[in-house]
Design an enzyme around this catalytic site. Structure first.
Site, PDB file in Angstrom:
ATOM      1  CD  GLU A  41     -47.091 -14.313  14.352  1.00 46.62           C
ATOM      2  OE1 GLU A  41     -46.384 -14.918  13.631  1.00 46.62           O
ATOM      3  OE2 GLU A  41     -47.988 -14.570  14.860  1.00 46.62           O
ATOM      4  CB  ILE A  96     -47.775 -14.540  25.386  1.00 52.71           C
ATOM      5  CG1 ILE A  96     -46.548 -14.176  25.825  1.00 52.71           C
ATOM      6  CG2 ILE A  96     -47.936 -15.775  24.788  1.00 52.71           C
ATOM      7  CD1 ILE A  96     -45.267 -14.069  24.945  1.00 52.71           C
TER       8      ILE A  96
HETATM    9  N1  CAA Z   1     -34.697 -19.552   9.913  1.00 53.04           N
HETATM   10  C1  CAA Z   1     -33.911 -20.016  10.442  1.00 53.04           C
HETATM   11  N2  CAA Z   1     -32.978 -19.722  11.118  1.00 53.04           N
HETATM   12  C2  CAA Z   1     -32.614 -18.242  10.904  1.00 53.04           C
HETATM   13  C3  CAA Z   1     -33.466 -17.481  10.382  1.00 53.04           C
HETATM   14  C4  CAA Z   1     -34.733 -18.099   9.936  1.00 53.04           C
HETATM   15  N3  CAA Z   1     -35.598 -17.413   9.222  1.00 53.04           N
HETATM   16  N4  CAA Z   1     -33.328 -16.120  10.510  1.00 53.04           N
HETATM   17  C5  CAA Z   1     -32.101 -16.325  11.032  1.00 53.04           C
HETATM   18  N5  CAA Z   1     -31.621 -17.438  11.256  1.00 53.04           N
HETATM   19  C6  CAA Z   1     -30.559 -17.760  12.179  1.00 53.04           C
HETATM   20  C7  CAA Z   1     -29.306 -17.473  11.533  1.00 53.04           C
HETATM   21  O1  CAA Z   1     -28.856 -18.536  10.883  1.00 53.04           O
HETATM   22  C8  CAA Z   1     -28.338 -17.469  12.519  1.00 53.04           C
HETATM   23  O2  CAA Z   1     -28.062 -18.434  13.291  1.00 53.04           O
HETATM   24  P1  CAA Z   1     -26.522 -19.257  13.333  1.00 53.04           P
HETATM   25  O3  CAA Z   1     -25.679 -18.112  13.857  1.00 53.04           O
HETATM   26  O4  CAA Z   1     -26.569 -20.257  13.927  1.00 53.04           O
HETATM   27  O5  CAA Z   1     -26.248 -19.256  11.691  1.00 53.04           O
HETATM   28  C9  CAA Z   1     -29.285 -16.589  13.793  1.00 53.04           C
HETATM   29  O6  CAA Z   1     -30.750 -17.119  13.448  1.00 53.04           O
HETATM   30  C10 CAA Z   1     -29.083 -15.120  13.955  1.00 53.04           C
HETATM   31  O7  CAA Z   1     -29.461 -14.660  12.475  1.00 53.04           O
HETATM   32  P2  CAA Z   1     -29.322 -12.888  12.372  1.00 53.04           P
HETATM   33  O8  CAA Z   1     -27.843 -12.737  12.985  1.00 53.04           O
HETATM   34  O9  CAA Z   1     -29.967 -12.857  11.189  1.00 53.04           O
HETATM   35  O10 CAA Z   1     -30.452 -12.449  13.646  1.00 53.04           O
HETATM   36  P3  CAA Z   1     -30.407 -11.076  14.432  1.00 53.04           P
HETATM   37  O11 CAA Z   1     -29.916 -11.470  15.821  1.00 53.04           O
HETATM   38  O12 CAA Z   1     -29.660 -10.025  13.655  1.00 53.04           O
HETATM   39  O13 CAA Z   1     -31.946 -10.868  14.615  1.00 53.04           O
HETATM   40  C11 CAA Z   1     -33.886 -10.113  13.376  1.00 53.04           C
HETATM   41  C12 CAA Z   1     -32.488 -10.664  13.056  1.00 53.04           C
HETATM   42  C13 CAA Z   1     -34.874 -10.540  12.100  1.00 53.04           C
HETATM   43  C14 CAA Z   1     -34.254  -8.749  13.770  1.00 53.04           C
HETATM   44  C15 CAA Z   1     -34.562 -11.022  14.673  1.00 53.04           C
HETATM   45  O14 CAA Z   1     -34.206 -10.576  15.757  1.00 53.04           O
HETATM   46  C16 CAA Z   1     -36.189 -10.912  14.714  1.00 53.04           C
HETATM   47  O15 CAA Z   1     -36.881 -11.462  13.860  1.00 53.04           O
HETATM   48  N6  CAA Z   1     -36.656  -9.641  15.404  1.00 53.04           N
HETATM   49  C17 CAA Z   1     -38.281 -10.024  15.693  1.00 53.04           C
HETATM   50  C18 CAA Z   1     -38.765 -10.797  16.527  1.00 53.04           C
HETATM   51  C19 CAA Z   1     -40.067 -11.062  16.512  1.00 53.04           C
HETATM   52  O16 CAA Z   1     -40.749 -11.210  15.403  1.00 53.04           O
HETATM   53  N7  CAA Z   1     -40.949 -11.117  17.645  1.00 53.04           N
HETATM   54  C20 CAA Z   1     -42.234 -11.279  17.705  1.00 53.04           C
HETATM   55  C21 CAA Z   1     -42.649 -12.423  18.759  1.00 53.04           C
HETATM   56  S1  CAA Z   1     -43.752 -13.182  18.253  1.00 53.04           S
HETATM   57  C22 CAA Z   1     -45.255 -12.040  18.965  1.00 53.04           C
HETATM   58  O17 CAA Z   1     -45.416 -11.227  18.287  1.00 53.04           O
HETATM   59  C23 CAA Z   1     -46.294 -12.562  19.911  1.00 53.04           C
HETATM   60  C24 CAA Z   1     -47.037 -13.278  19.909  1.00 53.04           C
HETATM   61  O18 CAA Z   1     -47.535 -13.941  20.571  1.00 53.04           O
HETATM   62  C25 CAA Z   1     -47.967 -13.367  18.340  1.00 53.04           C
END
Ligand code: CAA
Length: 380
Positions: free
Chosen positions: A361, A155
């Site tokens: 991210e 985080i």
């Molecule tokens: N905006 C809004 N809603 C979205 C969206 C978006 N861009 N993308 C997907 N959704 C919604 C979909 O509509 C769906 O919702 P419904 O079922 O209600 O329609 C739901 O989310 C699931 O969508 P997917 O089936 O496409 O999602 P998935 O389970 O296949 O996951 C993934 C896809 C892209 C791999 C996602 O899990 C992801 O982005 N993973 C990476 C997470 C990440 O970036 N983590 C970093 C955290 S922050 C960090 O790094 C720490 C920090 O402190 C900086």
């Protein structure tokens, strides 16, 4: 892409601040592993922590393009400070601005815009990184309050944070469907920092493992709709990824500027290194990758400001800018030779700082998943 004159003015203003207040501290921040609190206060005083918070909530009332320029210019001097701003603004403030109730906005945004409360985003867990939907932190409905239990990993701003956006399941599902979002204050009993990570780069930025042990929050701490938290997370990350792309761009620009200075001043074989065509070709490729990153970032920012879907474009900007930053900083060390490999010169820091932009991210692989899913959806 020609930007409106107002953006040049914003860039000039931030550049001046970055050169005078941030750059002189960058090496110390890297060595000591912390951003001085006085610098964080100055960022707040200069409107850099609430750039796109509307003035009615105490912000500077700018747009997302301006925010991207701010992160780029600050990261050019210090990537740790750049990501403090980015994680605070796009991951801490934006979800409240976009999904919060009027009462939540009034309570949190003025203090966050001033920097009194720094924000962080608690999605990842020890066993839920790229597969964010599999998180297990749980928020139990206790009638008149929620009780949150779980551990969050990696985080950014964990040490400085006053406010966390916490993703927890309110329904036990194996996937994302049971996730809800909450606003949690770090003064809450049960919140603690388990550890601060010792990292390769962005060493001044805190990266923490956080515990939520029977943390009690009021019913109105729910952010957005119950069990619609994954959408809050994904939509927030769409914007956050533009911030990380801007951070990567700032790092790459700094490495390139240094390489230009070095190769024009370093005499070998009786002339500046930059006289050699082999060196010029490297500089040309660095410049082109930086230019292309900038265009992708401005394009994604402009779409966001126009209220158009920009999920694919922010993933493209982050993917390209972060991989370019890694490439450019590697070349910058090569161009500076043995000097570039030492801690006396800043290029090894740029190289170390660039790496994380391909990871947090959403890794480069996750960005490719988002881009491909968007393109494939478009043809069905
Ligand atoms: N905006 C809004 N809603 C979205 C969206 C978006 N861009 N993308 C997907 N959704 C919604 C979909 O509509 C769906 O919702 P419904 O079922 O209600 O329609 C739901 O989310 C699931 O969508 P997917 O089936 O496409 O999602 P998935 O389970 O296949 O996951 C993934 C896809 C892209 C791999 C996602 O899990 C992801 O982005 N993973 C990476 C997470 C990440 O970036 N983590 C970093 C955290 S922050 C960090 O790094 C720490 C920090 O402190 C900086």
């Amino acid at each position: 892409m020609i930007l409106d004159e107002k953006y040049n003015e914003i860039r000039d203003m931030v550049k001046k601040f970055s050169d005078s207040e941030v750059a002189p501290l960058a090496m110390k921040i890297d060595h000591e592993g912390a951003i001085p609190s006085e610098l964080i206060s100055k960022l707040g005083e200069n409107g850099l922590l609430g750039s796109y918070v509307p003035e009615e909530y105490g912000g500077a009332g700018m747009d997302y393009m301006s925010y991207s320029l701010i992160v780029e210019e600050i990261s050019r001097s210090c990537a740790s400070t750049g990501v403090l701003i980015s994680a605070h603004t796009s991951l801490g403030i934006w979800p409240i601005l976009n999904f919060g109730t009027e009462a939540q906005k009034k309570k949190y945004l003025p203090k966050m815009a001033s920097g009194e409360w720094i924000g962080c985003f608690c999605l990842s867990e020890p066993n839920a990184g790229s597969d964010a939907g599999s998180l297990t932190t749980f928020a139990e409905d206790k009638g008149d309050h929620w009780e949150i239990n779980g551990v969050k990993n990696w985080i950014t701003n964990g040490k400085e944070a006053g406010v966390c956006i916490v993703f927890a399941k309110t329904k036990k599902t194996p996937d994302y469907k049971g996730i809800s979002a909450f606003i949690v204050e770090t003064t809450n009993p049960g919140f603690s920092i388990i550890k601060e990570e010792d990292k390769l780069g962005i060493r001044g930025s805190s990266t923490c493992q956080l515990a939520f042990d029977k943390v009690i929050v009021p019913k109105d701490a729910l952010l957005g709709e119950q069990e619609k938290g994954f959408r809050v997370a994904m939509a927030t990350l769409d914007g956050g990824r533009i911030g990380i792309a801007s951070q990567a761009l700032g790092i790459a620009q700094a490495a390139f500027d240094y390489a230009i200075r070095y190769t024009t001043q370093r005499i070998q074989f009786g002339a500046p290194l930059s006289n050699l065509q082999g060196i010029q070709f490297m500089l040309a490729d660095m410049s082109t990758k930086i230019g292309a990153s900038r265009l992708l970032i401005y394009h994604a920012s402009a779409l966001k400001d126009a209220g158009v879907n920009y999920s694919k474009e922010s993933a493209q900007a982050k993917l390209f800018a972060s991989e370019s930053a890694m490439w450019v900083t590697t070349k910058a060390i090569q161009l500076c030779g043995g000097n570039g490999y030492t801690k006396e010169y800043p290029v090894e820091r740029y190289f170390r700082d660039a790496k994380i932009t391909e990871i947090y991210e959403g890794t480069s692989e996750v960005q490719r998943m988002v881009i491909a899913a968007s393109e494939l959806k478009a043809i069905h």
